[in-house]
Design an enzyme around this catalytic site. Structure first.
Site, PDB file in Angstrom:
ATOM      1  N   GLY A  65       0.848  -1.282  -0.164  1.00 14.80           N
ATOM      2  CA  GLY A  65      -0.436   0.080   0.133  1.00 14.80           C
ATOM      3  C   GLY A  65       0.796   1.566   0.114  1.00 14.80           C
ATOM      4  N   CYS A  66       2.039   1.600   0.620  1.00 10.73           N
ATOM      5  CA  CYS A  66       2.846   2.220   0.669  1.00 10.73           C
ATOM      6  C   CYS A  66       3.804   2.615  -0.613  1.00 10.73           C
ATOM      7  CB  CYS A  66       3.730   2.266   1.281  1.00 10.73           C
ATOM      8  SG  CYS A  66       2.726   2.146   3.308  1.00 10.73           S
TER       9      CYS A  66
END
Length: 173
Positions: A65-66
């Site tokens: 996600g990051c």
């Protein structure tokens, strides 16, 4: 009795600092901070006085996600820059982790190491989370859009990691 009351108050203040979430809102002055970037250089929010800042908090370098969020900001950095934004990413990873993350994905913006969690706490994004029934403390993925006077003009707390730049550009300050 008075001593006990004083100790209880001090303990409550201490717990609020560590675990309490600040309620920053649109129109508030963004808290100033100083941290080190991926190269060990000191960076303060006040260094960007007169500039619009996208201050995005993310949980961890090199995670799906990051990485999606950082790459979306990278891929749209020209559009964000054209609107006058400077992008600053903050996580609790250290400088070496940030340097590797930035180099691996060719990120054109500064990543600030908040290993002591002082910045995440000032912005109220160091929060209790839960995964698989286990509770732990971590960074809430949140972005603060700050104007040239240091005022928060918008907050994105439901971040779409693959379309984050579009969320920011929709909320032009």
């Amino acid at each position: 009795m008075k001593l006990l009351l004083i100790l209880c108050c001090l303990a409550a203040v201490g717990l609020t600092t560590v675990y309490g979430q600040l309620s920053l809102k649109i129109g508030d002055k963004a808290p100033d901070f100083t941290g080190k970037d991926q190269d060990g250089k000191k960076i303060s929010l006040s260094d960007f006085k007169g500039k619009k800042v996208v201050l995005y908090f993310y949980p961890k370098d090199q995670t799906p996600g990051c990485t999606a969020e950082a790459c979306n900001l990278r891929d749209n950095s020209d559009k964000l820059s054209a609107e006058g934004y400077t992008i600053l990413g903050v996580s609790t990873d250290d400088e070496a982790s940030h340097r590797e993350f930035r180099e691996k994905y060719n990120l054109p913006f500064t990543l600030i190491a908040d290993t002591d969690k002082s910045i995440t706490q000032k912005y109220g994004v160091w929060v209790e989370k839960e995964r698989d029934g286990k509770k732990f403390m971590g960074t809430a993925r949140t972005t603060f859009i700050i104007d040239g006077k240091g005022v928060i003009t918008d907050i994105v707390d439901k971040v779409d990691t693959k379309e984050h730049a579009a969320q920011i550009l929709q909320k032009k300050s």
